[in-house]
Each structure stands twice: as C-alpha cells, then as structure tokens.
Motif scaffolding. Structure first.
Motif, short mmCIF file in Angstrom:
data_model
loop_
_atom_site.label_atom_id
_atom_site.label_comp_id
_atom_site.label_asym_id
_atom_site.label_seq_id
_atom_site.Cartn_x
_atom_site.Cartn_y
_atom_site.Cartn_z
N ALA A 101 36.22 2.15 -37.83
CA ALA A 101 36.74 1.51 -36.56
C ALA A 101 37.52 2.67 -35.67
CB ALA A 101 37.70 0.33 -36.78
N GLY A 102 38.19 3.81 -36.32
CA GLY A 102 38.49 4.49 -35.72
C GLY A 102 37.47 5.80 -34.97
N GLN A 103 36.25 5.44 -35.70
CA GLN A 103 35.14 6.25 -35.00
C GLN A 103 34.49 5.72 -33.81
OE1 GLN A 103 32.49 6.85 -38.36
NE2 GLN A 103 33.80 8.17 -39.28
N GLY A 104 35.03 4.47 -33.48
CA GLY A 104 34.50 3.63 -32.30
C GLY A 104 33.59 2.57 -32.59
N LYS A 105 33.27 2.50 -33.98
CA LYS A 105 32.23 1.39 -34.19
C LYS A 105 33.17 0.03 -34.52
CE LYS A 105 29.11 4.23 -36.95
NZ LYS A 105 29.66 5.53 -36.73
N ARG A 106 32.24 -0.95 -33.83
CA ARG A 106 32.85 -2.39 -34.02
C ARG A 106 32.37 -2.97 -35.41
NH1 ARG A 106 28.63 -5.38 -30.39
NH2 ARG A 106 27.39 -4.09 -31.53
N VAL A 107 33.74 -2.94 -36.14
CA VAL A 107 33.70 -3.38 -37.34
C VAL A 107 34.49 -4.80 -37.62
CG1 VAL A 107 34.86 -2.73 -39.53
CG2 VAL A 107 34.17 -0.76 -37.93
N TYR B 70 26.96 -13.31 -39.86
CA TYR B 70 28.03 -12.36 -38.81
C TYR B 70 27.15 -11.21 -38.53
CZ TYR B 70 31.96 -14.97 -39.34
OH TYR B 70 32.91 -16.07 -39.29
N GLU B 71 25.97 -10.57 -39.43
CA GLU B 71 25.26 -9.51 -39.08
C GLU B 71 24.16 -10.01 -38.07
OE1 GLU B 71 21.60 -7.05 -39.32
OE2 GLU B 71 21.73 -8.74 -39.95
N LYS B 72 23.83 -11.15 -38.08
CA LYS B 72 22.68 -11.56 -36.94
C LYS B 72 23.23 -11.80 -35.87
CE LYS B 72 19.72 -14.32 -37.94
NZ LYS B 72 18.83 -15.91 -38.38
N SER B 73 24.69 -11.88 -35.76
CA SER B 73 25.33 -12.10 -34.44
C SER B 73 25.23 -11.18 -33.45
CB SER B 73 26.73 -12.81 -34.59
OG SER B 73 27.24 -11.36 -34.92
N GLY B 74 25.07 -9.91 -33.98
CA GLY B 74 25.07 -8.60 -32.86
C GLY B 74 26.28 -8.34 -32.39
N SER B 75 27.38 -8.90 -32.90
CA SER B 75 28.48 -8.64 -32.59
C SER B 75 29.36 -7.34 -33.20
CB SER B 75 29.67 -9.72 -32.87
OG SER B 75 29.10 -11.00 -31.89
N TYR B 76 28.68 -6.86 -34.37
CA TYR B 76 29.48 -5.87 -35.03
C TYR B 76 28.34 -4.70 -35.63
CZ TYR B 76 32.69 -9.47 -35.78
OH TYR B 76 33.39 -10.65 -35.62
N ASP B 77 28.97 -3.43 -35.52
CA ASP B 77 27.96 -2.27 -35.81
C ASP B 77 28.11 -2.28 -37.57
OD1 ASP B 77 27.60 -1.51 -33.24
OD2 ASP B 77 29.58 -0.97 -33.02
N VAL B 78 29.22 -2.48 -37.85
CA VAL B 78 29.40 -2.26 -39.45
C VAL B 78 30.16 -3.54 -40.06
CG1 VAL B 78 30.50 -0.89 -41.33
CG2 VAL B 78 29.55 0.17 -39.36
N ILE B 79 29.79 -4.14 -41.07
CA ILE B 79 30.52 -5.06 -41.85
C ILE B 79 30.91 -4.63 -43.16
CG2 ILE B 79 30.33 -7.49 -42.86
CD1 ILE B 79 28.35 -8.14 -40.62
N ASP C 151 16.65 -1.79 -47.43
CA ASP C 151 16.89 -0.64 -46.41
C ASP C 151 18.45 -0.15 -46.49
OD1 ASP C 151 17.01 0.76 -44.10
OD2 ASP C 151 16.24 -0.68 -42.99
N PRO C 152 18.59 1.09 -46.80
CA PRO C 152 19.71 1.81 -47.07
C PRO C 152 20.52 1.70 -45.58
CG PRO C 152 18.22 3.27 -47.20
CD PRO C 152 17.47 1.99 -47.40
N ASN C 153 19.80 1.85 -44.52
CA ASN C 153 20.22 1.69 -43.14
C ASN C 153 20.72 0.29 -42.93
OD1 ASN C 153 19.49 4.39 -42.27
ND2 ASN C 153 17.43 3.98 -42.68
N ARG C 154 20.65 -0.70 -43.87
CA ARG C 154 21.21 -2.11 -43.66
C ARG C 154 22.28 -2.44 -44.39
NH1 ARG C 154 16.59 -6.23 -41.92
NH2 ARG C 154 18.34 -7.43 -41.49
N VAL C 155 21.85 -2.17 -45.76
CA VAL C 155 22.71 -2.52 -46.60
C VAL C 155 23.04 -1.19 -47.69
CG1 VAL C 155 23.48 -4.19 -48.58
CG2 VAL C 155 21.97 -4.97 -46.70
N ILE C 156 24.13 -0.84 -47.90
CA ILE C 156 24.40 0.12 -48.92
C ILE C 156 25.82 -0.14 -49.71
CG2 ILE C 156 25.76 1.39 -47.00
CD1 ILE C 156 23.16 3.16 -49.18
N ALA C 157 25.92 0.23 -51.05
CA ALA C 157 26.91 0.23 -51.84
C ALA C 157 27.48 1.59 -52.22
CB ALA C 157 26.43 -0.74 -52.81
#
Length: 369
Positions: free
Chosen positions: A27-33, A124-133, A216-222
C-alpha cells in the motif's frame, strides 16, 4: 487483474504479522491493497489499529485511501454464496426447490471455511478494485487442497464423463435425458450429453479459469514463513512440496525472528531466504526486510513439459523418491507425493503414450515418454 499473495507455514511462526507488513509495504508503494483474513479474533484488528467487519474497511494510517481490510467470516460468506446458488437454480430449473431454504439457517461444515474464503477472494479479484489481495488464510495443507480444487474437479469431470458415456447406464438413459431435462430445465437441451449443456460449460470455464490463475505466479503466489525451530522448518518444507502438487509457485522463504539462517538457506535452496527482524512497535524494520514480491516469478515452477524431449519435469522439494509414487491409468499420469495427488493433463503429443522411465534428481521428478 490483481495479484493474490498468501503465506504458508506452521501456526505461531508469525504468518499474520508478516501478511500485515506485506500489505502495508504494498500500500505504501501506491498499490490498491485488500487485506483479507480468516482470523476471527481481535488480534488482526489490533495489528491494523482498525475494527474489521465482513466488508472491506479503510485501514488507519497514511495510505491515501488505497489500503482496505476485512474478515472472511464463514457464516456471512455461506449466506452470500447460498443466495448465488438460489439465483442459478432459478435460472436453470422450472421449479426451484431451494427457495424455501435460507442461508441464515445453514451451518458451516468442516472444510467449508477455506473454500468459502477463497471463493470470496476470487470475487474480489474479479472486481478490478484492487492491485493486490493479501490473503491471510490458514496457511496449511487444507488451504492448499482448496487452491488445487479447480484442477482436481476438472479431472473428475474429464474422467467420469468418459466413464459415464462408456457405461451401459449412460448408453441406456441417453435417449431419455433430453425430453426429461426439457421438462425440468428453463434452458434448451441441445444434445443428450449433460456435460455439454450451458450450466456444465459455465462450471468448466470457471474451473479452467481457476487452474490458470493458480498456475500463474503473476496472479497467485505464496511465500513460506518459518522460524529456526526444527518443527517449523520441517512443516514449511513439507508445505513447499505440497504447494507444487497443486501447481502453486512458492516465491521464497521468510525466516522470522531467527538467530541464524545458514542451515535454513541450505534446506530451501534454490529459494531466496530473507531474515525478518522482531517488530518492536515500528513496522518499518519488518517492511524493509520483505522481498520484492513482483520478483517471485523467478522461483522454480511446479511443472514443465518438454514435448520435444518427451519429458515432464515436476518440482517436488521436500520429498525423496521413496515418498513419490507414479501411476498411469489411461491417457493421464498420477503423481502421489506426501498426502497429495495430482493428475497431469498431458498435451496431445504425449497424451496416451506410456511412461518409458522416471527418475528423481535435484528435487525434480523427471518422467520420460
């Protein structure tokens, strides 16, 4: 399209604290979290200094309004999901029979918690309201099974579709399915194959979407979270290998509050191990120690299929060859490692071809055709 970031590890290793720090960093980097936790206790509220509810709430602090958090209450999610089920039923059935059953009276059965939580994260991911969950889940094998559910259910549909079609029962009732279904359903029945109807196609598309997202590690990562306790390290190593079985990429290891990380680095090679200091009132030291989560794509991928070499490479760290079992029934190959099974959906060039050899080398199971 949002990145879903989650953490795996033994309870008590500080997973939730690191998840909060990661959300603050992003969030501090400006991403919608969006920070979504399954912890129903007030512990997370205290860490975030914000009272959380079942709906996203702005988090206190100087985050310019781009940091929200919520609790994934199973009872609330079950009510909302049940309403969606009733809408689908009304869409496809002429005489819905679930309309007299209300979500508020349903009890949460064992195993439903993770499934409901991950379905909510998906929405929530499909909503398009966030960059990162940032998903603060249970971080255990049960959560991994749910992440692997799209692939597992896809296999069940593929396998039992053919079994049903080839059975005497399937051949006998096929001529009668279309007129009966036409009397019951609101949609046109175009053929006798129940797996080709609109509802089935919708399910298949949803499962395919889920499979692609997890892979896809660009979409889900642990990330693995551990301390230097041998039990915590062994648990993280086991979850690392189990994550590969569901196709989930693990980006690295976060070594929390440890005295020395040398032996841990050896255990989790080739993953990068980052030491995380104690949080002493200020979050900055923890946030500064976290990795760049966008670089997780450099981590080893769970599976690689080389059709030219006629080989499949499965990355199974934490297991040895005695713990891995390979079987082949029909066109697909089944891999068993630990308490996880995975059916490998092979490309046309390899599908149906018998396995000619297999070896375990440097954490990889290499299957030749």
């Amino acid at each position: 399209m949002a990145l879903i970031l989650t953490f795996l590890g033994k309870g008590g290793t500080g997973r939730s604290t690191i998840a909060v720090a990661a959300a603050k960093q992003l969030a501090g980097q400006g991403k919608r979290v969006l920070f979504a936790t399954q912890d129903p206790t007030p512990a997370i509220d205290l860490l975030l200094e914000t009272p959380l509810t079942a709906d996203p709430q702005p988090v206190a602090g100087s985050f310019q309004g781009n940091f929200q958090a919520m609790k994934l209450y199973s009872t609330t999610l079950l009510e909302r999901s049940w309403e969606e089920v009733k809408k689908l039923e009304a869409q496809y059935l002429r005489s819905p029979f679930f309309k007299a059953v209300y979500g508020q009276e349903l009890g949460v059965l064992p195993g439903m918690d993770n499934a409901l939580a991950l379905n909510a994260v998906r929405e929530y991911e499909k909503s398009g309201s966030y960059d990162v969950i940032v998903y603060d889940g249970t971080g255990d094998l049960a959560m991994l099974r749910v992440l692997g559910m799209p692939e597992t259910l896809s296999w069940y549909i593929r396998r039992f579709r053919q079994v049903f079609a080839d059975s005497d029962l399937g051949k006998t009732i096929s001529p009668f399915v279309q007129p009966i279904a036409g009397a019951v359903l609101n949609v046109n029945w175009t053929s006798g194959d129940i797996f080709n109807q609109p509802a089935a196609a919708q399910v298949n598309n949803l499962l395919e979407e889920g499979r692609n997202a997890v892979a896809d590690p660009n979409r889900v990562i642990a990330y693995l979270v551990t301390n230097d306790d041998p039990g915590a390290v062994a648990t993280a190593q086991y979850l690392w290998g189990s994550a590969q079985q569901v196709g989930l990429t693990v980006g690295g290891v976060l070594l929390n509050q440890a005295q020395s990380g040398e032996s841990v680095e050896t255990t989790f090679a080739p993953l990068t191990v980052r030491s995380i200091p104690n949080r002493e009132g200020d979050w900055q030291s923890v946030m500064s120690a976290l990795p760049d989560f966008t670089q997780a794509t450099n981590a080893p991928r769970p599976i690689r299929i080389d059709t030219a070499e006629r080989k499949v490479y499965l990355f199974l760290p934490g297991f040895d060859k005695k713990q891995v079992k390979l079987t082949q029934y029909g066109p697909e190959v089944t891999i068993e490692a630990g308490d996880q099974r995975r059916n490998i959906f092979l490309p046309p060039q390899l599908s149906g071809k018998p396995v000619s050899g297999a070896k375990f080398q440097d954490g990889y199971l290499i299957i030749s055709f």
